[in-house]
Write a protein that holds these residues in place. Structure first.
Motif, PDB file in Angstrom:
ATOM      1  N   GLY A   7      -3.055   0.688  -3.883  1.00 46.10           N
ATOM      2  CA  GLY A   7      -3.253   0.513  -2.451  1.00 46.10           C
ATOM      3  C   GLY A   7      -3.521   1.819  -1.749  1.00 46.10           C
ATOM      4  O   GLY A   7      -2.745   2.774  -1.869  1.00 46.10           O
ATOM      5  N   LEU A   8      -4.641   1.872  -1.020  1.00 44.99           N
ATOM      6  CA  LEU A   8      -5.032   3.078  -0.304  1.00 44.99           C
ATOM      7  C   LEU A   8      -5.164   2.856   1.196  1.00 44.99           C
ATOM      8  O   LEU A   8      -4.862   3.750   1.980  1.00 44.99           O
ATOM      9  N   THR A   9      -5.631   1.693   1.598  1.00 49.30           N
ATOM     10  CA  THR A   9      -5.832   1.414   3.018  1.00 49.30           C
ATOM     11  C   THR A   9      -4.490   1.364   3.742  1.00 49.30           C
ATOM     12  O   THR A   9      -3.448   1.163   3.130  1.00 49.30           O
ATOM     13  N   PHE A  10      -4.540   1.535   5.072  1.00 46.02           N
ATOM     14  CA  PHE A  10      -3.278   1.624   5.813  1.00 46.02           C
ATOM     15  C   PHE A  10      -2.536   0.294   5.850  1.00 46.02           C
ATOM     16  O   PHE A  10      -1.334   0.259   6.090  1.00 46.02           O
ATOM     17  N   LYS A  11      -3.243  -0.800   5.592  1.00 46.27           N
ATOM     18  CA  LYS A  11      -2.631  -2.123   5.499  1.00 46.27           C
ATOM     19  C   LYS A  11      -3.544  -2.997   4.658  1.00 46.27           C
ATOM     20  O   LYS A  11      -4.707  -2.640   4.423  1.00 46.27           O
ATOM     21  N   PRO A  12      -3.078  -4.166   4.191  1.00 42.23           N
ATOM     22  CA  PRO A  12      -3.947  -5.034   3.399  1.00 42.23           C
ATOM     23  C   PRO A  12      -4.992  -5.748   4.255  1.00 42.23           C
ATOM     24  O   PRO A  12      -4.900  -5.775   5.481  1.00 42.23           O
ATOM     25  N   ASN A  13      -5.996  -6.302   3.584  1.00 41.92           N
ATOM     26  CA  ASN A  13      -7.059  -7.089   4.218  1.00 41.92           C
ATOM     27  C   ASN A  13      -7.916  -6.268   5.175  1.00 41.92           C
ATOM     28  O   ASN A  13      -8.383  -6.767   6.198  1.00 41.92           O
ATOM     29  N   THR A  14      -8.096  -5.006   4.847  1.00 40.78           N
ATOM     30  CA  THR A  14      -9.002  -4.151   5.602  1.00 40.78           C
ATOM     31  C   THR A  14      -9.502  -3.063   4.662  1.00 40.78           C
ATOM     32  O   THR A  14      -8.894  -2.821   3.604  1.00 40.78           O
ATOM     33  N   ASP A  15     -10.612  -2.410   5.040  1.00 40.65           N
ATOM     34  CA  ASP A  15     -11.063  -1.250   4.273  1.00 40.65           C
ATOM     35  C   ASP A  15     -10.830   0.035   5.060  1.00 40.65           C
ATOM     36  O   ASP A  15     -11.379   1.083   4.745  1.00 40.65           O
TER      37      ASP A  15
ATOM     38  N   ALA B 273      -6.034   5.820  -8.882  1.00 40.59           N
ATOM     39  CA  ALA B 273      -5.807   4.907  -7.752  1.00 40.59           C
ATOM     40  C   ALA B 273      -6.702   3.683  -7.838  1.00 40.59           C
ATOM     41  O   ALA B 273      -7.807   3.729  -8.394  1.00 40.59           O
ATOM     42  N   TYR B 274      -6.182   2.601  -7.249  1.00 41.30           N
ATOM     43  CA  TYR B 274      -6.958   1.365  -7.140  1.00 41.30           C
ATOM     44  C   TYR B 274      -6.642   0.694  -5.808  1.00 41.30           C
ATOM     45  O   TYR B 274      -5.478   0.614  -5.397  1.00 41.30           O
ATOM     46  N   ASP B 275      -7.684   0.229  -5.131  1.00 44.94           N
ATOM     47  CA  ASP B 275      -7.543  -0.557  -3.901  1.00 44.94           C
ATOM     48  C   ASP B 275      -8.680  -1.575  -3.884  1.00 44.94           C
ATOM     49  O   ASP B 275      -9.826  -1.233  -4.207  1.00 44.94           O
ATOM     50  N   PRO B 276      -8.403  -2.830  -3.507  1.00 51.94           N
ATOM     51  CA  PRO B 276      -9.460  -3.850  -3.523  1.00 51.94           C
ATOM     52  C   PRO B 276     -10.640  -3.568  -2.612  1.00 51.94           C
ATOM     53  O   PRO B 276     -11.757  -4.003  -2.881  1.00 51.94           O
ATOM     54  N   GLU B 277     -10.423  -2.848  -1.496  1.00 50.33           N
ATOM     55  CA  GLU B 277     -11.503  -2.637  -0.518  1.00 50.33           C
ATOM     56  C   GLU B 277     -11.669  -1.192  -0.055  1.00 50.33           C
ATOM     57  O   GLU B 277     -12.688  -0.856   0.532  1.00 50.33           O
ATOM     58  N   GLY B 278     -10.700  -0.354  -0.265  1.00 52.11           N
ATOM     59  CA  GLY B 278     -10.701   0.955   0.387  1.00 52.11           C
ATOM     60  C   GLY B 278     -11.219   2.126  -0.420  1.00 52.11           C
ATOM     61  O   GLY B 278     -11.259   3.251   0.088  1.00 52.11           O
ATOM     62  N   MET B 279     -11.623   1.922  -1.670  1.00 48.24           N
ATOM     63  CA  MET B 279     -11.928   3.071  -2.514  1.00 48.24           C
ATOM     64  C   MET B 279     -13.187   3.822  -2.083  1.00 48.24           C
ATOM     65  O   MET B 279     -13.235   5.056  -2.182  1.00 48.24           O
ATOM     66  N   ASP B 280     -14.199   3.136  -1.597  1.00 47.13           N
ATOM     67  CA  ASP B 280     -15.409   3.834  -1.154  1.00 47.13           C
ATOM     68  C   ASP B 280     -15.104   4.800  -0.020  1.00 47.13           C
ATOM     69  O   ASP B 280     -15.555   5.955  -0.028  1.00 47.13           O
TER      70      ASP B 280
ATOM     71  N   TYR C 218     -10.489   6.862  -9.892  1.00 44.04           N
ATOM     72  CA  TYR C 218     -10.401   5.480  -9.409  1.00 44.04           C
ATOM     73  C   TYR C 218     -10.620   4.501 -10.558  1.00 44.04           C
ATOM     74  O   TYR C 218     -11.438   4.741 -11.453  1.00 44.04           O
ATOM     75  N   GLY C 219      -9.875   3.388 -10.487  1.00 41.86           N
ATOM     76  CA  GLY C 219      -9.975   2.368 -11.522  1.00 41.86           C
ATOM     77  C   GLY C 219     -10.398   1.033 -10.966  1.00 41.86           C
ATOM     78  O   GLY C 219     -10.544   0.850  -9.747  1.00 41.86           O
ATOM     79  N   ASN C 220     -10.575   0.077 -11.862  1.00 43.50           N
ATOM     80  CA  ASN C 220     -11.082  -1.241 -11.482  1.00 43.50           C
ATOM     81  C   ASN C 220     -10.004  -2.284 -11.273  1.00 43.50           C
ATOM     82  O   ASN C 220     -10.280  -3.357 -10.745  1.00 43.50           O
ATOM     83  N   ASP C 221      -8.773  -1.986 -11.707  1.00 41.32           N
ATOM     84  CA  ASP C 221      -7.672  -2.925 -11.515  1.00 41.32           C
ATOM     85  C   ASP C 221      -6.358  -2.198 -11.751  1.00 41.32           C
ATOM     86  O   ASP C 221      -6.345  -1.067 -12.257  1.00 41.32           O
ATOM     87  N   PRO C 222      -5.238  -2.814 -11.411  1.00 37.15           N
ATOM     88  CA  PRO C 222      -3.944  -2.131 -11.545  1.00 37.15           C
ATOM     89  C   PRO C 222      -3.614  -1.715 -12.971  1.00 37.15           C
ATOM     90  O   PRO C 222      -3.009  -0.658 -13.193  1.00 37.15           O
TER      91      PRO C 222
END
Length: 438
Positions: A320-328, A351-358, A369-373
């Motif tokens: 998790g990288l974004t300040f909260k879930p469900n956002t980039d 690190a891995y985040d569903p939306e924030g890595m870019d 950066y990785g593709n999954d936990p």
């Protein structure tokens, strides 16, 4: 009605799309040619659940369009919303209103006939007065009413918040503008959304006061979490116990690594600066800002302590990288400070985040950066949960135990029951709970 939204960032794009979904005709304007070209091509520049579908539906229905030039659409508009950025100004922390005032001047030059100009951007008290002065002094022939209508959208739940709001605050004492704003929000009538009309300056302060109070509530429970660890209490149970009191409520009582995002950090600081300008300091908010800044650094130290006080040469997996879930959104995310502390300590961070890595790649140093936990956890000396994305809530702990170098989890969001983690032989370090060492 014909509505123009100046600024196609988070607030402008969400608001514009939702107004179009109400049945209004909306034009979203932005000076960024790349952003407008992307929107016209069907690409949504931000991640917000449900937003892409609403944009596509209303584009197809002819109710929503995008433009780089405001003059043609503003000339035909009934209402023009200013939804440009108000970042913290470098050097003094005041809100930078240059974009707001520039937009106001362009709008005034383009309007024809009576037009309501609404500040949707978060602005300090008195901004509406200054916009009105600009109109009066520089464009005296124009018939414009200036209204304050702050937004209260939560990133990750913005569509629901816009369509089912707790309240809609509208600051104006112009009866013509009152009727126009009632018509703008009339589609919400069936949801019984309360329209709260007040003076413009009052409306501007409501926005800052609301955000400051919530930030203060987060900071309060974080300090109680630190005390809980010292005395052997469980902060989650404390939060539940006090949150059952209806005078307090259970919202924003979740201990964690500190608040971030686009609103709380800059808005609390802007309120502090405004209060100082008026010789009416807000000591509680000043302290909230200081505590939150210190907390993010403290969370980095917490991770290092969980790794026996030294992370040099160790692999740390950050979920998790974004300040909260469900956002980039990476703005002021706690992960930025925590990861920097780990890098400074000599760790190798994956690190891995569903939306924030870019977005994170432009803001962080040498992070892998990785593709999954599980990919980033392989061979790790510790896992750190920084953002509570749903996909992190049911990790295969048995699998993780077999692939990690050392079984250590630092859960900065308290998303796991202690016994669920420790039964697999993990050392578990949460926030506001007694640490469980291997």
């Amino acid at each position: 009605m014909r509505i123009v939204m100046i600024g196609s960032g988070y607030v402008g794009l969400v608001s514009g799309a939702c107004f179009a979904d109400f049945g209004h005709h909306v034009t979203c304007v932005d000076k960024s040619e790349a952003k407008i070209n992307a929107l016209e091509a069907g690409e949504v520049p931000i991640y917000e659940p449900g937003l892409e579908a609403i944009i596509q539906q209303n584009r197809s229905a002819g109710r929503l369009d995008f433009s780089k030039n405001l003059a043609p659409s503003v000339g035909e508009a009934d209402v023009v919303f200013i939804a440009v950025g108000t970042p913290s100004r470098r050097g003094d922390g005041h809100a930078d209103l240059s974009y707001v005032y520039a937009a106001a001047r362009e709008i005034a030059a383009a309007v024809r006939g009576f037009t309501v100009v609404v500040t949707k951007s978060t602005v300090p008290v008195g901004t509406g007065d200054e916009i009105e002065r600009i109109f009066r002094d520089e464009f005296p022939e124009k018939d414009i009413s200036v209204v304050s209508n702050p937004e209260f959208l939560r990133e990750g739940a913005a569509i629901t918040d816009f369509k089912r709001p707790d309240r809609i605050v509208i600051g104006t004492e112009d009866t013509r503008a009152v009727e126009v704003m009632r018509e703008v929000y009339r589609p919400l009538y069936l949801n019984e959304a309360p329209l709260y009309f007040c003076e413009r300056r009052t409306s501007e302060l409501i926005k800052y006061a609301a955000n400051a109070f919530l930030a203060m509530k987060i900071t309060f429970i974080n300090e109680i979490a630190d005390l809980s660890e010292k005395i052997g209490a469980d902060v989650q149970k404390v939060a539940k116990g006090i949150g059952m009191d209806k005078r307090i409520g259970d919202k924003f009582l979740h201990a964690g690594p500190g608040y971030g995002g686009s609103c709380f950090p800059k808005d609390t600081l802007a309120l502090v600066k405004t209060a100082q300008d008026f010789d009416s300091p807000v000591r509680l908010i000043e302290t909230t800002v200081a505590i939150n800044d210190n907390r993010k650094r403290a969370m980095g130290r917490k991770v290092i302590a969980a790794c026996d006080g030294d992370v040099r040469g160790k692999k740390i997996a950050v979920l998790g990288l974004t300040f909260k879930p469900n956002t980039d959104d990476m703005r002021d995310a706690p992960s930025l400070t925590i990861i920097q502390a780990l890098l400074d300590g000599g760790a190798t961070v994956h690190a891995y985040d569903p939306e924030g890595m870019d977005a994170a790649k432009d803001m962080l140093g040498p992070v892998i950066y990785g593709n999954d936990p599980y990919e980033i956890a392989a061979g790790a000396d510790a896992i750190v949960i920084v953002t509570e994305w749903d996909e992190f809530r049911a990790l295969d702990l048995k699998r993780l135990k077999t692939i990690m170098k050392k079984p250590v989890i630092v859960d900065l969001r308290n998303i796991y029951p202690v016994n669920e983690v420790t039964k697999y032989g993990f050392g578990y370090f949460a926030v506001g709970r007694k640490p469980e060492k291997v």
